[in-house]
Design a protein around this motif. Structure first.
Motif, PDB file in Angstrom:
ATOM      1  N   LEU A   4     -52.367  18.148 -24.890  1.00 26.65           N
ATOM      2  CA  LEU A   4     -51.264  18.089 -25.366  1.00 26.65           C
ATOM      3  C   LEU A   4     -50.661  18.140 -26.486  1.00 26.65           C
ATOM      4  O   LEU A   4     -51.120  17.166 -27.286  1.00 26.65           O
ATOM      5  CB  LEU A   4     -50.780  16.908 -23.484  1.00 26.65           C
ATOM      6  N   SER A  10     -41.527  11.339 -25.521  1.00 28.14           N
ATOM      7  CA  SER A  10     -42.206  11.346 -23.927  1.00 28.14           C
ATOM      8  C   SER A  10     -43.334  11.018 -24.198  1.00 28.14           C
ATOM      9  O   SER A  10     -44.644  11.387 -23.971  1.00 28.14           O
ATOM     10  CB  SER A  10     -41.863  12.612 -23.592  1.00 28.14           C
ATOM     11  N   THR A  14     -46.691  11.680 -21.387  1.00 25.48           N
ATOM     12  CA  THR A  14     -46.994  12.975 -22.098  1.00 25.48           C
ATOM     13  C   THR A  14     -48.842  11.993 -21.722  1.00 25.48           C
ATOM     14  O   THR A  14     -49.633  12.517 -21.769  1.00 25.48           O
ATOM     15  CB  THR A  14     -47.588  13.186 -23.437  1.00 25.48           C
ATOM     16  N   VAL A  54     -44.214  18.411 -25.281  1.00 22.35           N
ATOM     17  CA  VAL A  54     -43.795  17.324 -24.313  1.00 22.35           C
ATOM     18  C   VAL A  54     -42.558  16.492 -24.580  1.00 22.35           C
ATOM     19  O   VAL A  54     -42.732  15.528 -25.703  1.00 22.35           O
ATOM     20  CB  VAL A  54     -44.774  16.757 -23.709  1.00 22.35           C
ATOM     21  N   SER A  56     -38.360  15.438 -24.083  1.00 23.16           N
ATOM     22  CA  SER A  56     -37.767  15.162 -23.364  1.00 23.16           C
ATOM     23  C   SER A  56     -36.379  15.528 -24.421  1.00 23.16           C
ATOM     24  O   SER A  56     -36.643  15.021 -25.038  1.00 23.16           O
ATOM     25  CB  SER A  56     -37.856  13.710 -22.086  1.00 23.16           C
ATOM     26  N   VAL A  86     -42.863  21.644 -22.182  1.00 25.18           N
ATOM     27  CA  VAL A  86     -42.671  20.737 -21.240  1.00 25.18           C
ATOM     28  C   VAL A  86     -40.853  19.996 -22.000  1.00 25.18           C
ATOM     29  O   VAL A  86     -41.251  19.235 -22.784  1.00 25.18           O
ATOM     30  CB  VAL A  86     -42.922  20.280 -20.784  1.00 25.18           C
TER      31      VAL A  86
END
Ligand code: R5P
Length: 296
Positions: A4, A10, A14, A54, A56, A86
């Motif tokens: 990840l 985020s 995560t 990840v 946002s 993501v």
């Protein structure tokens, strides 16, 4: 095993994804130069593993979008075999089409940029408009649904004879799904937004809400204007309690204060945008999508 890649917007989500998926979180350093430019470096060697970025794109959106592109680019440079982007909250998704002549088609610009830096797959949560997914034409793009998780949370509140209200006819299917999951009834209001001023007006409607718990559901709460209008209409019918639930809580322009002043007793959102109202996590829903993509 996939890694990840935590984006600056985020960190909590995560971490939750790491717990659900059992993947390690790579070390990423980020900073802002004195003139405001963003810097990103993936410190780990990704050794031909899949990277799951990840990030946002919540406020400050433009900066978050740039960091997202940098994270994807840096993941390739760190040796990833593929990169899943993501993006729990997809900024600019309300500019999903050209409403007035000569407007920029912002959501398409971002989709194209994500493809251009080489994302292999794209995952978001309750995208405002399916049109946005169509702007990805080189890679698979999907949107996962957080409303079942939101419904689970609402079910834990032991609501009395709940009415799940969509403040806008377009979102009525979401209200219907949530109502189905919590054994409630669904209804909708008619909302109009002035394309130039952005002002929202909602048609008056008489709904049977006396003594009932009303949950107003929407995908996004931004300024809170949409929910405030709905709450004002509902209050006239003497409900027991009004709750607002959304996937993406942006809360611009003191939205939470405005909602409280309009009689909304509780606001719940997910961790697509991390805030004090993020009582629901989308980690499991996203983990399911990642698994399907990696196995698929
Ligand atoms: C619009 O179509 C969305 O579904 C939301 O209703 C909207 O973005 C909410 O914005 P605001 O909180 O500013 O009224």
């Amino acid at each position: 095993m996939p890694l990840l890649i935590p984006g600056p917007s985020s960190p909590l989500l995560t971490q939750r994804l790491a717990e659900v998926c059992g993947y390690r979180v790579a070390k990423v350093s980020h900073k802002v130069f004195p003139d405001g430019e963003s810097y990103i470096r993936v410190e780990d060697d990704l050794k031909e593993e899949a990277a799951i970025v990840v990030q946002s794109c919540s406020p400050p959106q433009d900066k978050r979008v740039m960091e997202l592109l940098q994270l994807i680019d840096a993941s390739w440079r760190a040796g990833a075999s593929k990169v899943i982007a993501v993006v729990p909250y997809f900024a600019y998704s309300r500019q999903d089409k050209v409403f007035l002549p000569h407007e920029a088609l912002s959501s398409k610009i971002i989709a194209k940029a994500i493809e251009a830096v080489g994302a292999s797959f794209f995952v978001t949560v309750n995208v405002h408009s399916e049109l946005v997914l169509g702007y990805f034409d080189k890679i698979k793009a999907l949107s996962v649904d957080a409303f079942p998780e939101i419904a689970d949370y609402l079910a834990s509140l032991n609501l009395r004879d709940p009415l799940v209200l969509s403040p806008d006819r377009k979102r009525y299917p979401d209200a219907q799904r949530v109502a189905g999951l919590i054994n409630g009834e669904a209804a909708f209001l008619e909302k109009k937004r002035d394309l130039k001023s952005g002002e929202v007006t909602t048609e008056e409607k008489t709904l049977a809400v006396k003594g009932r718990d009303v949950v107003i559901v929407d995908d996004i709460i931004s300024t809170g204007g949409t929910i405030v209008n709905a709450a004002r209409i509902i209050l006239k019918g003497n409900p027991r309690r009004i709750t607002a639930a959304c996937v993406h809580g942006l809360y611009a322009a003191n939205a939470l204060e405005k909602l409280a002043a309009a009689g909304v007793e509780e606001v719940v959102s997910t961790d697509t945008i991390e805030s004090q109202t993020s009582k629901v996590t989308v980690a499991k829903a996203i983990a399911g999508a990642i698994k399907r993509l990696l196995e698929g």
